[in-house]
Design a protein around this motif. Structure first.
Motif, mmCIF file in Angstrom:
data_model
loop_
_atom_site.group_PDB
_atom_site.id
_atom_site.type_symbol
_atom_site.label_atom_id
_atom_site.label_comp_id
_atom_site.label_asym_id
_atom_site.label_seq_id
_atom_site.Cartn_x
_atom_site.Cartn_y
_atom_site.Cartn_z
ATOM 1 N N ASP A 254 4.515 150.767 -6.521
ATOM 2 C CA ASP A 254 3.964 150.200 -5.281
ATOM 3 C C ASP A 254 4.505 148.801 -5.024
ATOM 4 N N GLU A 255 5.364 148.299 -5.920
ATOM 5 C CA GLU A 255 5.887 146.941 -5.773
ATOM 6 C C GLU A 255 7.058 146.937 -4.788
ATOM 7 N N PHE A 274 12.960 150.558 7.650
ATOM 8 C CA PHE A 274 12.890 151.218 6.347
ATOM 9 C C PHE A 274 12.359 150.222 5.322
ATOM 10 N N SER A 275 11.937 150.750 4.164
ATOM 11 C CA SER A 275 11.467 149.892 3.084
ATOM 12 C C SER A 275 11.827 150.535 1.761
ATOM 13 N N MET A 276 11.797 149.731 0.702
ATOM 14 C CA MET A 276 12.074 150.262 -0.628
ATOM 15 C C MET A 276 11.264 149.500 -1.660
ATOM 16 N N GLY A 443 16.095 149.903 -12.035
ATOM 17 C CA GLY A 443 15.010 149.901 -13.010
ATOM 18 C C GLY A 443 14.567 148.508 -13.389
ATOM 19 N N LYS A 444 15.475 147.528 -13.242
ATOM 20 C CA LYS A 444 15.144 146.138 -13.560
ATOM 21 C C LYS A 444 14.537 145.399 -12.374
ATOM 22 N N GLY A 445 14.382 146.092 -11.244
ATOM 23 C CA GLY A 445 13.751 145.462 -10.092
ATOM 24 C C GLY A 445 14.699 144.924 -9.048
#
Length: 501
Positions: A254-255, A274-276, A443-445
């Protein structure tokens, strides 16, 4: 199939002590389409140049129509019926279609002047043979890439070509143009011509080839009918290792990393949203002219948007220039690495630190020792096959050069990395390595956006996909919910996308 038109035995070639070919075996028969595959630097180009008379083999034997041939020049190869179409097609942009097609025949017969009426007749007859439709009076510079290729093929067949070699013929073609090219090649095959396609794209090879030869490190490592090769065997022959073709499907988070709302640039795209979230690799795709690439240019400030809002890690940012984008933590790997992503006449080191020079300035001087050390680290981390940071970056293969473009931006510690066509012209092994790097970043953000028209790449390596049509986003789809056929249908408008808000 008939007897072999071309047969190579034990072909070796050395350049200044470096052995490019180490005993290659190749057999090409009349009336077959033969794929010559291999990763960048495996020796494909050197082998083609030996076949066409540009290079002499250091060792080995060449047989054409069963007869052993000695040292030959390019003109000798043409007289024997061997024609090569390189990636640049070698056409004359300022001359007409008819002039380009008829020129080789005029040269071969020793004509001193071009007979315009005869040239047009020759061009029309050649186009009829392959089903091409072009105005013979049109200057070639006004043709699409695909039609320039058709001109090159027409020019080859009017000189009674018996073997046609195409070097990476689909690099700049759309899927529809690739399909058209395949139809032309099948026509030539039916007429008894031998065709060799140099390619490393598995799906394209499966679609057209009858037989396959794979080179690796200058040696023939596999040969046989195409149906003898499943994807696993093919990939292992190409790379020398087993490569997983698993799909990237991260755990939901959810971040939120990036949100784009009502993004607009007049004439390019309108009200794109759009969003991610953390862990997402977001794909953006669409047909040519859909606005897919322009979004990347806008987010990096190359051609800024005129409206809309962008939030990065919860903070609204303004992107009116490249410097503002970089300050916000955005990196951009462009579609054309050669002209936009690399300084070709500078070292690997200079390219690696080019976007992060301030990090190495101490009291007004550059710390070259630290720059060298950092570049060495990136060469190792990113899996680049380079001896040191010192060589000119143009000495690297396409896949390794692309890895260093990515390393350049990773060295800036980006919050968002946008990649436009990240694996165009990249071999299978390097492509897998690049995809693994992107998944690790996500995976690291780090936000990762992949802009591409490679549908298999998108479905396999992105978990969310935004589809662009006529400058508008027609929805964001979870990649796990569709296959390539369905995605292609959504691009063409034959299926409707379900919007994810």
């Amino acid at each position: 199939m008939s007897e072999a038109f071309l047969k190579l035995k034990g072909i070796k070639k050395s350049f200044g002590g470096v052995q490019a070919l180490k005993g290659v075996e190749l057999e090409v028969k009349r009336g077959e389409i033969h794929a010559l595959a291999g990763e960048n630097g495996c020796g494909k180009s050197t082998l083609i140049k030996i076949i066409s008379g540009v290079h002499d083999a250091t060792e080995g034997e060449v047989f054409v129509e069963g007869k052993k041939v000695g040292k030959i020049q390019p003109i000798d190869a043409i007289h024997m019926g061997i024609q090569v179409i390189y990636q640049d097609f070698a056409v004359f942009p300022n001359l007409s279609v008819a002039e380009n097609i008829a020129m080789n025949k005029s040269l071969l017969i020793g004509a001193k002047r071009m007979k315009w009426k005869e040239a047009k007749k020759i061009a029309v007859e050649a186009m009829d043979q392959i089903g091409a439709h072009m105005d013979p009076d049109l200057p070639v510079e006004r043709l699409s890439v695909a039609n320039k290729q058709m001109v090159a093929i027409c020019r080859a067949i009017i000189t009674d070509a018996k073997l046609l070699i195409l070097d990476e013929p689909t690099t700049a073609l759309t899927a529809k143009e690739v399909h058209k090219l395949n139809e032309v090649l099948r026509r030539l095959k039916e007429k008894g011509m031998a065709v060799v396609i140099v390619n490393h794209k598995l799906d394209e090879i499966y679609a057209i080839a009858d037989t396959l030869t794979v080179l690796r490190n200058g040696e023939t490592v596999a040969h046989g009918m195409i149906e003898e090769f499943d994807r696993e065997r093919f990939i292992k022959a190409l790379t020398g290792r087993s490569i997983s073709e698993e799909y990237y499907r991260p755990e939901a988070s959810d971040e939120e990393i990036l949100r784009v709302e009502d993004y607009t640039r007049n004439g390019a795209f309108q009200k794109v949203c759009f969003s991610m979230n953390k862990g997402d690799v977001l794909g953006i795709t669409g047909l040519l002219g859909s606005g897919r690439g322009e979004i990347g240019d806008a987010l990096f400030g190359l051609a800024p948007a005129q409206g809309g809002t962008v939030w990065l890690n919860g903070e609204q940012i303004k992107i009116n220039s490249v410097s503002e984008a970089m300050k916000a933590g955005i990196g951009y790997v462009p579609e054309d690495r050669l002209t936009q992503g690399l300084f070709l006449d500078r070292s690997i080191q200079d390219n690696t630190v080019a976007a992060s020079i301030p990090k190495y300035l101490h009291r007004g001087r550059l710390d070259y020792t630290e720059m060298y050390r950092v570049t060495e680290d990136w060469i190792e981390k990113i899996g680049c096959n380079a001896p040191s940071p010192e060589p000119n970056i143009r000495t690297l293969s396409g896949g390794n050069a692309q890895k260093m473009v990515i390393a350049k931006w990773l060295n800036t510690d980006p919050k968002l990395l946008i990649l436009n066509g990240p694996t165009v012209g990249v071999d299978v092994g390097s492509k897998s390595d690049i995809h693994a790097i992107l998944h690790e970043l996500a995976g690291k953000g780090v936000g990762v956006i992949v802009i591409s028209d490679d549908l298999s790449e998108l479905i396999q390596n992105c978990n969310k996909i935004v589809i662009m049509k006529n400058g508008r986003s027609s929805g964001m789809i979870r990649a796990e919910e569709l296959d390539e056929t369905q995605l292609a249908g959504l691009l063409s408008g034959s299926e409707e996308a379900e919007h994810e808000q």
